[in-house]
Design a protein around this motif. Sequence first.
Motif, PDB file in Angstrom:
ATOM      1  N   MET A 120       1.068  -1.354  -0.057  1.00  0.00           N
ATOM      2  CA  MET A 120      -0.010  -0.017   0.101  1.00  0.00           C
ATOM      3  C   MET A 120       0.874   1.233  -0.017  1.00  0.00           C
ATOM      4  SD  MET A 120      -3.215  -1.035   2.449  1.00  0.00           S
ATOM      5  CE  MET A 120      -2.251  -1.244   3.950  1.00  0.00           C
ATOM      6  N   VAL A 121       1.837   1.095   0.822  1.00  0.00           N
ATOM      7  CA  VAL A 121       2.848   2.582   0.809  1.00  0.00           C
ATOM      8  C   VAL A 121       3.569   2.543  -0.704  1.00  0.00           C
ATOM      9  CG1 VAL A 121       4.858   3.413   1.982  1.00  0.00           C
ATOM     10  CG2 VAL A 121       3.138   2.292   3.279  1.00  0.00           C
ATOM     11  N   ALA A 122       3.938   1.485  -1.236  1.00  0.00           N
ATOM     12  CA  ALA A 122       4.596   1.701  -2.531  1.00  0.00           C
ATOM     13  C   ALA A 122       3.726   2.124  -3.233  1.00  0.00           C
ATOM     14  CB  ALA A 122       5.099   0.222  -3.071  1.00  0.00           C
ATOM     15  N   ALA A 123       2.503   1.822  -3.493  1.00  0.00           N
ATOM     16  CA  ALA A 123       1.419   2.300  -4.341  1.00  0.00           C
ATOM     17  C   ALA A 123       1.048   3.843  -3.948  1.00  0.00           C
ATOM     18  CB  ALA A 123       0.101   1.265  -4.505  1.00  0.00           C
ATOM     19  N   ALA A 124       1.031   4.211  -2.798  1.00  0.00           N
ATOM     20  CA  ALA A 124       0.596   5.567  -2.593  1.00  0.00           C
ATOM     21  C   ALA A 124       1.781   6.472  -3.111  1.00  0.00           C
ATOM     22  CB  ALA A 124       0.526   5.541  -1.028  1.00  0.00           C
ATOM     23  N   VAL A 125       3.137   6.126  -2.655  1.00  0.00           N
ATOM     24  CA  VAL A 125       4.117   7.160  -3.104  1.00  0.00           C
ATOM     25  C   VAL A 125       4.649   6.748  -4.478  1.00  0.00           C
ATOM     26  CG1 VAL A 125       4.930   7.122  -0.482  1.00  0.00           C
ATOM     27  CG2 VAL A 125       5.953   5.597  -1.957  1.00  0.00           C
ATOM     28  N   HIS A 126       4.045   5.940  -5.135  1.00  0.00           N
ATOM     29  CA  HIS A 126       4.264   5.488  -6.496  1.00  0.00           C
ATOM     30  C   HIS A 126       6.092   5.362  -6.595  1.00  0.00           C
ATOM     31  CE1 HIS A 126       0.532   6.680  -7.886  1.00  0.00           C
ATOM     32  NE2 HIS A 126       0.799   7.977  -7.222  1.00  0.00           N
ATOM     33  N   SER A 127       6.529   4.415  -5.782  1.00  0.00           N
ATOM     34  CA  SER A 127       7.767   4.079  -5.530  1.00  0.00           C
ATOM     35  C   SER A 127       8.138   2.662  -6.444  1.00  0.00           C
ATOM     36  CB  SER A 127       8.594   4.225  -4.375  1.00  0.00           C
ATOM     37  OG  SER A 127       9.792   3.647  -4.137  1.00  0.00           O
ATOM     38  N   PRO A 128       8.828   2.697  -7.231  1.00  0.00           N
ATOM     39  CA  PRO A 128       9.233   1.226  -8.074  1.00  0.00           C
ATOM     40  C   PRO A 128      10.158   0.643  -7.215  1.00  0.00           C
ATOM     41  CG  PRO A 128       9.128   3.071  -9.644  1.00  0.00           C
ATOM     42  CD  PRO A 128       9.250   3.602  -8.375  1.00  0.00           C
ATOM     43  N   ALA A 129      10.945   1.077  -6.727  1.00  0.00           N
ATOM     44  CA  ALA A 129      11.758   0.453  -5.613  1.00  0.00           C
ATOM     45  C   ALA A 129      11.059  -0.220  -4.466  1.00  0.00           C
ATOM     46  CB  ALA A 129      12.989   1.259  -5.160  1.00  0.00           C
ATOM     47  N   LEU A 130      10.474   0.418  -4.004  1.00  0.00           N
ATOM     48  CA  LEU A 130       9.713  -0.161  -2.669  1.00  0.00           C
ATOM     49  C   LEU A 130       8.655  -1.069  -3.089  1.00  0.00           C
ATOM     50  CD1 LEU A 130       9.298   0.350   0.473  1.00  0.00           C
ATOM     51  CD2 LEU A 130       7.583   2.006  -0.165  1.00  0.00           C
ATOM     52  N   SER A 131       8.318  -0.690  -4.535  1.00  0.00           N
ATOM     53  CA  SER A 131       7.395  -2.116  -4.989  1.00  0.00           C
ATOM     54  C   SER A 131       7.761  -3.344  -5.079  1.00  0.00           C
ATOM     55  CB  SER A 131       6.663  -1.541  -6.250  1.00  0.00           C
ATOM     56  OG  SER A 131       5.784  -2.327  -6.820  1.00  0.00           O
ATOM     57  N   VAL A 132       9.298  -3.259  -5.678  1.00  0.00           N
ATOM     58  CA  VAL A 132       9.948  -4.342  -5.770  1.00  0.00           C
ATOM     59  C   VAL A 132      10.293  -5.003  -4.362  1.00  0.00           C
ATOM     60  CG1 VAL A 132      12.191  -5.313  -6.436  1.00  0.00           C
ATOM     61  CG2 VAL A 132      10.992  -3.749  -7.881  1.00  0.00           C
ATOM     62  N   LEU A 133      10.775  -4.390  -3.405  1.00  0.00           N
ATOM     63  CA  LEU A 133      10.916  -4.838  -2.110  1.00  0.00           C
ATOM     64  C   LEU A 133       9.851  -5.298  -1.352  1.00  0.00           C
ATOM     65  CD1 LEU A 133      12.989  -1.870  -0.572  1.00  0.00           C
ATOM     66  CD2 LEU A 133      13.830  -4.254  -0.972  1.00  0.00           C
ATOM     67  N   ALA A 134       8.516  -4.972  -1.946  1.00  0.00           N
ATOM     68  CA  ALA A 134       7.247  -5.485  -1.233  1.00  0.00           C
ATOM     69  C   ALA A 134       7.077  -6.647  -1.937  1.00  0.00           C
ATOM     70  CB  ALA A 134       6.315  -4.413  -1.545  1.00  0.00           C
ATOM     71  N   LYS A 135       7.232  -6.707  -3.088  1.00  0.00           N
ATOM     72  CA  LYS A 135       7.094  -7.900  -4.027  1.00  0.00           C
ATOM     73  C   LYS A 135       7.752  -9.123  -3.332  1.00  0.00           C
ATOM     74  CE  LYS A 135       5.202  -5.678  -8.189  1.00  0.00           C
ATOM     75  NZ  LYS A 135       5.341  -5.664  -9.516  1.00  0.00           N
ATOM     76  N   PHE A 136       9.099  -8.840  -3.144  1.00  0.00           N
ATOM     77  CA  PHE A 136       9.972 -10.020  -2.682  1.00  0.00           C
ATOM     78  C   PHE A 136       9.856 -10.269  -1.132  1.00  0.00           C
ATOM     79  CE2 PHE A 136      12.086  -9.329  -6.371  1.00  0.00           C
ATOM     80  CZ  PHE A 136      13.165 -10.302  -6.583  1.00  0.00           C
ATOM     81  N   TYR A 137       9.407  -9.262  -0.315  1.00  0.00           N
ATOM     82  CA  TYR A 137       8.800  -9.795   1.080  1.00  0.00           C
ATOM     83  C   TYR A 137       7.593 -10.577   1.148  1.00  0.00           C
ATOM     84  CZ  TYR A 137       7.143  -9.103   5.862  1.00  0.00           C
ATOM     85  OH  TYR A 137       6.773  -9.458   6.861  1.00  0.00           O
ATOM     86  N   GLN A 138       6.746 -10.241   0.104  1.00  0.00           N
ATOM     87  CA  GLN A 138       5.424 -11.129  -0.174  1.00  0.00           C
ATOM     88  C   GLN A 138       5.884 -12.409  -0.484  1.00  0.00           C
ATOM     89  OE1 GLN A 138       2.581 -10.077  -3.358  1.00  0.00           O
ATOM     90  NE2 GLN A 138       1.247  -9.584  -1.740  1.00  0.00           N
ATOM     91  N   ALA A 139       6.598 -12.641  -1.422  1.00  0.00           N
ATOM     92  CA  ALA A 139       7.168 -13.903  -2.041  1.00  0.00           C
ATOM     93  C   ALA A 139       7.848 -14.981  -0.841  1.00  0.00           C
ATOM     94  CB  ALA A 139       8.446 -13.922  -3.177  1.00  0.00           C
ATOM     95  N   GLY A 140       8.607 -14.081   0.104  1.00  0.00           N
ATOM     96  CA  GLY A 140       9.189 -14.900   1.138  1.00  0.00           C
ATOM     97  C   GLY A 140       8.192 -15.078   2.178  1.00  0.00           C
ATOM     98  N   ALA A 141       7.189 -14.372   2.308  1.00  0.00           N
ATOM     99  CA  ALA A 141       5.948 -14.592   3.331  1.00  0.00           C
ATOM    100  C   ALA A 141       5.101 -15.588   2.930  1.00  0.00           C
ATOM    101  CB  ALA A 141       5.500 -13.360   3.719  1.00  0.00           C
ATOM    102  N   LEU A 142       4.845 -15.906   1.785  1.00  0.00           N
ATOM    103  CA  LEU A 142       3.811 -16.671   1.040  1.00  0.00           C
ATOM    104  C   LEU A 142       4.104 -17.867   0.516  1.00  0.00           C
ATOM    105  CD1 LEU A 142       1.569 -14.061  -0.489  1.00  0.00           C
ATOM    106  CD2 LEU A 142       1.071 -14.925   1.815  1.00  0.00           C
ATOM    107  N   VAL A 143       5.571 -18.229   0.444  1.00  0.00           N
ATOM    108  CA  VAL A 143       6.064 -19.417  -0.278  1.00  0.00           C
ATOM    109  C   VAL A 143       5.870 -20.750   0.865  1.00  0.00           C
ATOM    110  CG1 VAL A 143       7.925 -20.546  -1.119  1.00  0.00           C
ATOM    111  CG2 VAL A 143       7.636 -18.432  -1.670  1.00  0.00           C
ATOM    112  N   PHE A 144       5.145 -21.561   0.316  1.00  0.00           N
ATOM    113  CA  PHE A 144       5.002 -22.803   1.034  1.00  0.00           C
ATOM    114  C   PHE A 144       5.497 -23.849   0.226  1.00  0.00           C
ATOM    115  CE2 PHE A 144       1.554 -20.400   2.971  1.00  0.00           C
ATOM    116  CZ  PHE A 144       1.792 -20.550   4.241  1.00  0.00           C
ATOM    117  N   GLY A 145       6.168 -24.782   0.846  1.00  0.00           N
ATOM    118  CA  GLY A 145       6.547 -26.092   0.047  1.00  0.00           C
ATOM    119  C   GLY A 145       8.052 -26.052  -0.392  1.00  0.00           C
ATOM    120  N   GLY A 146       8.917 -25.165   0.045  1.00  0.00           N
ATOM    121  CA  GLY A 146      10.244 -24.997  -0.456  1.00  0.00           C
ATOM    122  C   GLY A 146      10.952 -24.207  -1.336  1.00  0.00           C
TER     123      GLY A 146
END
Length: 417
Positions: free
Chosen positions: A235-261
């Motif tokens: 939400m913060v990445a979208a609000a401030v239109h920051s591509p860098a923060l958006s990438v960080l959010a996507k990688f955090y999301q991937a690390g948080a939602l990966v099940f199975g290895g």
Amino acid sequence: MKQPHRIDSESPASPLADGVGAIRSRGTVLEVLLAFLKLGLTSFGGPVAHLGYFRAEFVERRGWLDDKSYSDLVALCQFLPGPASSQVGIALGLGRAGWGGAMAAWVGFTLPSAMALILFAAGVTQWAALSHSGAVHGLKVVAVAVVAQAVWGMARSLCPDRLRAGVAVVAALLVLAVPAAVGQIGAIIVGGVVGRWVLTLGHLPPAQHRDYGVSKVTGAILLGLFIVLLAVLPMVAAAVHSPALSVLAKFYQAGALVFGGGHVVLPLLQAGVVPSGLVSNDVLLAGYGAAQAVPGPLFTFAAYLGAVMPSPFGGWIGGLALLLAIFIPAFLLVVGALPYWESLRQRDGVQRAMAGVNAAVVGVLVAALYDPVWTSAIHSRADFGLALAAFGLLVYARLSPVLVVLLSAVAGLMFAA
């Protein structure tokens, strides 16, 4: 914060003798760092092999904990999303030398492979022709075999009945119909809902757990921080239109939602960086193939992606930034969940939901096997033959993935010549 229970393992009253498994003695941060650095340099073969190395090193050789405590810790980390072997390592370091030990365990086990992949990324970035070479094409082809092997093994263990096999099929179809991160996350949510309300599993018996020195208050703070970052970063990445923060959010999301290895991180990261043009499919799959040839956790693939991205990422800074982004959720989850593990595992609804999530993960990986892995790598009969040979060497000949990757790179060079 509570301190871990100290006890002399040689004492007749030691919990190591009765299976409770308290810490044998406190160690130093340097001791933990050196122990995990050795494993980070030598632990090839993926998360299952890593857990075997950990048991041999810390249960049998060093005696940091007993078999029951180790098995209990492995069960927790397989229950949580994220890289299971890295989470086990973080918890082992925490139990041995506190918070500094947890960080030392992660650094020692993770940095060798991350540095190797950042160096490989530097080669791909500096010599553009390298990404189109025969050797790199061989790496892309071997990725087909590696993902197929993961699908094969996970389907057998995580989809043992018709219902869970059906969940996997529906998840794959959903991801193929919605080829973006929202489709993959949606498939995981659907699997959890179906598992929670439809699956039938036996109740787990109660068990006694060792104390890692983390209070329930500290655990609650860490779990709350995990949830806040997962919800707020996009939400913060979208609000401030920051591509860098958006990438960080996507990688955090991937690390948080990966099940199975670690293999399941591929589709989530591909959906986060390829459609936006940050990384091409060819470059992504070349790095994924190279990641099979280095020791340590497969999540260090994030360091490669950060190193090949354009500014503000790229190079060592970009690689290390995205490495941290994808591993922070693993740290928050495993340390935060340790004081609550018994109550978590006793909830039948949680167990059923996790079984459904794991089945959906198989479907997500099936979809990734087709797109982007297959579509980007298999362009001829020779490519298919090489992928089939690599699959046979991995699954039936049981050769080391490192050797299979090297053989595939050499074969790619030969085909190009």
